[in-house]
Enzyme design. Structure first.
Site, PDB file in Angstrom:
ATOM      1  N   HIS A  59       0.854  -1.186   0.000  1.00  0.00           N
ATOM      2  CA  HIS A  59       0.000   0.000   0.000  1.00  0.00           C
ATOM      3  C   HIS A  59       0.892   1.238   0.000  1.00  0.00           C
ATOM      4  CE1 HIS A  59      -3.894  -1.973   1.749  1.00  0.00           C
ATOM      5  NE2 HIS A  59      -3.274  -2.767   0.882  1.00  0.00           N
ATOM      6  N   GLU A  61       0.955   3.915   1.820  1.00  0.00           N
ATOM      7  CA  GLU A  61       1.449   4.324   3.139  1.00  0.00           C
ATOM      8  C   GLU A  61       2.616   3.443   3.581  1.00  0.00           C
ATOM      9  OE1 GLU A  61      -3.041   5.139   3.028  1.00  0.00           O
ATOM     10  OE2 GLU A  61      -1.685   3.574   2.341  1.00  0.00           O
ATOM     11  N   CYS A  89      -6.027   2.205   5.653  1.00  0.00           N
ATOM     12  CA  CYS A  89      -6.716   0.981   6.050  1.00  0.00           C
ATOM     13  C   CYS A  89      -6.136   0.531   7.395  1.00  0.00           C
ATOM     14  CB  CYS A  89      -6.531  -0.099   4.983  1.00  0.00           C
ATOM     15  SG  CYS A  89      -4.864  -0.800   4.956  1.00  0.00           S
ATOM     16  N   CYS A  92      -2.350  -0.146   7.240  1.00  0.00           N
ATOM     17  CA  CYS A  92      -1.539   1.059   7.099  1.00  0.00           C
ATOM     18  C   CYS A  92      -1.534   1.881   8.379  1.00  0.00           C
ATOM     19  CB  CYS A  92      -2.035   1.887   5.921  1.00  0.00           C
ATOM     20  SG  CYS A  92      -1.764   1.053   4.342  1.00  0.00           S
TER      21      CYS A  92
END
Length: 165
Positions: A59, A61, A89, A92
């Site tokens: 992801h 992040e 999410c 993250c």
């Protein structure tokens, strides 16, 4: 709880995270971008590469956190801020906690992401509704004897060269 307010600097960095996300879409990546800004002003970008790299943890992040930690040669990002194009999410957000970031600033929220086809509602429910966990992801703890179960921790405590974190 104290309400947080943004600054023009926050808004500028957040606009950069959105630009990073938009550019990533044109490079076959997901529509997510992130920027870690350290206390001394160094900047580290991250983009979503889940499908491009076949990595469910890639992801934006997380990739920004990885880049920042590698860049500063430290696993702690204390004093840094994570700017991200979308609400983190659970994975993250946990990564931001582990990295000891000072703040997270985001633009789109989980509802905006769901409308675009990125619905993490099940993951949020996993943490919010413990009774649902067995059907979503069975997790089993096997009760071993203390010596077997804690051997890695005992060895950690004996190792003089360990790096505390």
């Amino acid at each position: 709880m104290t309400a947080l307010s943004s600054t023009p600097v926050d808004e500028a960095y957040l606009a950069r995270a959105i630009d990073i996300a938009t550019d990533n879409v044109m490079k076959q990546g997901g529509p997510f971008g992130a920027l870690v800004v350290t206390a001394d002003g160094r900047e580290f970008e991250g983009v979503n590469r889940v499908t491009a790299n076949y990595d469910p943890t890639a992801h934006a992040e997380v990739t920004a956190i990885r880049a920042a930690c590698e860049g500063i040669q430290n696993f702690s990002l204390a004093g840094a801020v994570l700017y991200t194009s979308c609400e983190p999410c659970p994975m993250c957000l946990a990564s931001a906690l582990w990295a000891r970031l000072d703040r997270v600033v985001f633009a789109a929220d989980r509802t905006d992401a769901a409308v675009a086809g990125f619905d993490d509602a099940e993951f949020y429910r996993f943490f919010d509704e413990p009774e649902r966990r067995p059907s979503m992801l069975p997790v089993l703890r096997i009760d071993l004897e203390d010596a077997a179960r804690t051997a890695p921790f005992i060895e950690w405590g004996r190792t003089a060269t360990r790096i505390e974190y």
